[in-house]
Write a protein that holds these residues in place. Sequence first.
Motif: not given
Length: 272
Positions: A99-117
């Motif tokens: 989860h930390v990596a999902a917030h720190r790495w740009a490519w992973f954040w693109r996937l994880h932001r679907v949860h956050h938007c």
Amino acid sequence: MNPDLLRLSAVLGLLALLLILQWRFGYRRDMQLRAMLDNLLLALAGSGLLRLLVPLGTVGAALWAQSQGLGLFPAIGLDGLAAVLTTLLLMDAAIWAQHVAAHRWAWFWRLHRVHHCATRFETTLGLRFHPLEIAVSLVWKVALVLALGLPAAGIALYEVLLALAALWTHADLALPPRIERAVSSVLVTPTWHRVHHSPERECTDSHYGNLLTLWDRLANTRPARLPADPQHMAIGLEYQREDSEQHVWRLLTNPFRSAPTPAQHEETRTDA
Ligand SMILES: [Zn+2]
Ligand SMILES: [Zn+2]
């Protein structure tokens, strides 16, 4: 009983219970059925992809590793209840790190932001993850199962707990303050996780825990200042707040669009 069926029954049972509790005691009683349906459809797409990738799942991988005598646990003779409890701890730390990596790495954040938007904090949000994020998580979990030789019972138990915790920690509910303090000293609660869905960057990039709050306490991934009134604070990202962004097709294609460039938000995520 088949572990998949057991997990599905437990998830559906808790989902029904939390929907009723939210409807009765939630902070926002106006249930948005369309948004809930979109979250459920995204979850279905994710579990479909999962079946294609690893038909037998992490438990199947654990059984196979066991039959081959693979991994650290058998090598050091760790088995029985100690192995199951160690699996729960290690997996919770590993999913925290993911989860930390999902917030720190740009490519992973693109996937994880679907949860956050998401702009609504309610239980079906616990099912809203992009199928590719679920796939990345699956690869990470299977790698750990094989490398460590995790016992099937331990990984099956962790998967059930993780799925149930995802629903519970996104419920639009809160425990009474004294109980909240006691429980969140050990376990992630809806109030604890709600902070993670604040649009304030310092809060979004904190409280990464899934089952235990221990990892956030050890790594000090906690905001310096908690929102004054988490139950009534804004939810989501400063950008991507439009209702049209919440529909399942837009959620599926979200990672492939550049977000309307938010101030610093994307730039400070690294290209690891
Ligand atoms: Zn997150
Ligand atoms: Zn969340």
